[in-house]
Design a protein around this motif. Structure first.
Motif, PDB file in Angstrom:
ATOM      1  N   ASN A  34      -0.459  -1.841   5.618  1.00  0.00           N
ATOM      2  CA  ASN A  34      -1.352  -0.716   5.913  1.00  0.00           C
ATOM      3  C   ASN A  34      -1.368   0.283   4.757  1.00  0.00           C
ATOM      4  O   ASN A  34      -2.429   0.809   4.396  1.00  0.00           O
ATOM      5  N   ALA A  37      -3.367  -1.313   1.949  1.00  0.00           N
ATOM      6  CA  ALA A  37      -4.795  -1.294   2.289  1.00  0.00           C
ATOM      7  C   ALA A  37      -5.377   0.104   2.119  1.00  0.00           C
ATOM      8  O   ALA A  37      -6.493   0.252   1.595  1.00  0.00           O
ATOM      9  N   ARG A  38      -4.648   1.106   2.529  1.00  0.00           N
ATOM     10  CA  ARG A  38      -5.150   2.476   2.376  1.00  0.00           C
ATOM     11  C   ARG A  38      -5.257   2.876   0.910  1.00  0.00           C
ATOM     12  O   ARG A  38      -6.181   3.588   0.518  1.00  0.00           O
ATOM     13  N   TYR A  39      -4.303   2.408   0.110  1.00  0.00           N
ATOM     14  CA  TYR A  39      -4.304   2.775  -1.304  1.00  0.00           C
ATOM     15  C   TYR A  39      -5.445   2.077  -2.057  1.00  0.00           C
ATOM     16  O   TYR A  39      -6.163   2.713  -2.819  1.00  0.00           O
ATOM     17  N   LEU A  41      -8.006  -0.082  -0.648  1.00  0.00           N
ATOM     18  CA  LEU A  41      -9.288  -0.195   0.042  1.00  0.00           C
ATOM     19  C   LEU A  41      -9.776   1.141   0.603  1.00  0.00           C
ATOM     20  O   LEU A  41     -10.878   1.218   1.147  1.00  0.00           O
ATOM     21  N   HIS A  42      -8.938   2.159   0.502  1.00  0.00           N
ATOM     22  CA  HIS A  42      -9.248   3.493   1.027  1.00  0.00           C
ATOM     23  C   HIS A  42      -9.530   3.481   2.527  1.00  0.00           C
ATOM     24  O   HIS A  42     -10.268   4.322   3.033  1.00  0.00           O
ATOM     25  N   SER A  43      -8.960   2.505   3.198  1.00  0.00           N
ATOM     26  CA  SER A  43      -9.086   2.408   4.651  1.00  0.00           C
ATOM     27  C   SER A  43      -7.948   1.533   5.165  1.00  0.00           C
ATOM     28  O   SER A  43      -7.694   0.465   4.621  1.00  0.00           O
ATOM     29  N   GLY A  44      -7.290   2.016   6.197  1.00  0.00           N
ATOM     30  CA  GLY A  44      -6.178   1.250   6.759  1.00  0.00           C
ATOM     31  C   GLY A  44      -6.632   0.390   7.921  1.00  0.00           C
ATOM     32  O   GLY A  44      -7.809   0.335   8.267  1.00  0.00           O
ATOM     33  N   PHE A  45      -5.682  -0.305   8.502  1.00  0.00           N
ATOM     34  CA  PHE A  45      -5.954  -1.129   9.675  1.00  0.00           C
ATOM     35  C   PHE A  45      -5.870  -0.245  10.913  1.00  0.00           C
ATOM     36  O   PHE A  45      -4.850   0.407  11.143  1.00  0.00           O
ATOM     37  N   LEU A  46      -6.905  -0.231  11.714  1.00  0.00           N
ATOM     38  CA  LEU A  46      -6.914   0.605  12.909  1.00  0.00           C
ATOM     39  C   LEU A  46      -5.851   0.170  13.916  1.00  0.00           C
ATOM     40  O   LEU A  46      -5.278   0.994  14.622  1.00  0.00           O
TER      41      LEU A  46
END
Length: 165
Positions: A34, A37-39, A41-46
């Motif tokens: 997560n 992904a945030r770093y 893709l600028h979006s994490g896993f919900l």
């Protein structure tokens, strides 16, 4: 008959260890993925928070039973340590263990009712929360098993010591 209980004990021990270790590894992996992904893709896993919370409950409850087996819980044994007579020490220890078991049985009953009523759906995955909570009464039942097992082992050791006197 004791051979069957020995096998059952080893199976329960393995289940406690494996579930605790796999839950911890999954929590770390999900959190790491997560963050990555945030770093990038600028979006994490919900779903990551919900799954991590469920795994944390599982890990905590199975780890609690494992700690009972390893005698890893904090004990208030001031009264027990003051008693020098072995037989009286056994009686006081037994009373303390019975109080602990009664409390664990109460917790099993309360958490079972809580689990059955957990029909609300999780926010992201839309899974009934009762599936998240089912490990709580299971964990308390495992703690009861471990306490009963430890009582049997402790009294067997104490009775051997008493016979030697």
């Amino acid at each position: 008959m004791s051979h069957i209980f020995g096998i059952l004990d080893k199976v329960i021990w393995a289940i406690e260890d494996i579930v605790s270790a796999v839950s911890l590894a999954a929590i770390v992996s999900i959190a790491f993925a997560n963050v990555i992904a945030r770093y990038f893709l600028h979006s994490g896993f919900l779903w990551a928070d919900e799954v991590s919370q469920a795994l944390l409950i599982i890990m905590g409850m199975f780890g609690c039973a494992r700690a009972v087996r390893k005698n890893g819980h904090t004990q208030f044994d001031l009264l027990e340590r003051k008693i020098k007579d072995k037989r009286l020490h056994m009686v006081v220890h037994s009373i303390i263990m019975l109080i602990t078991l009664a409390f664990l049985l109460l917790l099993v009953a309360v958490t079972f009712q809580y689990t059955v009523k957990g029909t609300m759906l999780s926010t992201v995955l839309k899974i009934p929360r009762m599936y998240y909570y089912v490990s709580i009464p299971i964990g308390f039942l495992l703690c009861i098993y471990e306490y009963i097992r430890s009582i049997g082992a402790k009294h067997a050791d104490d009775s051997v010591e008493t016979k030697d006197l």
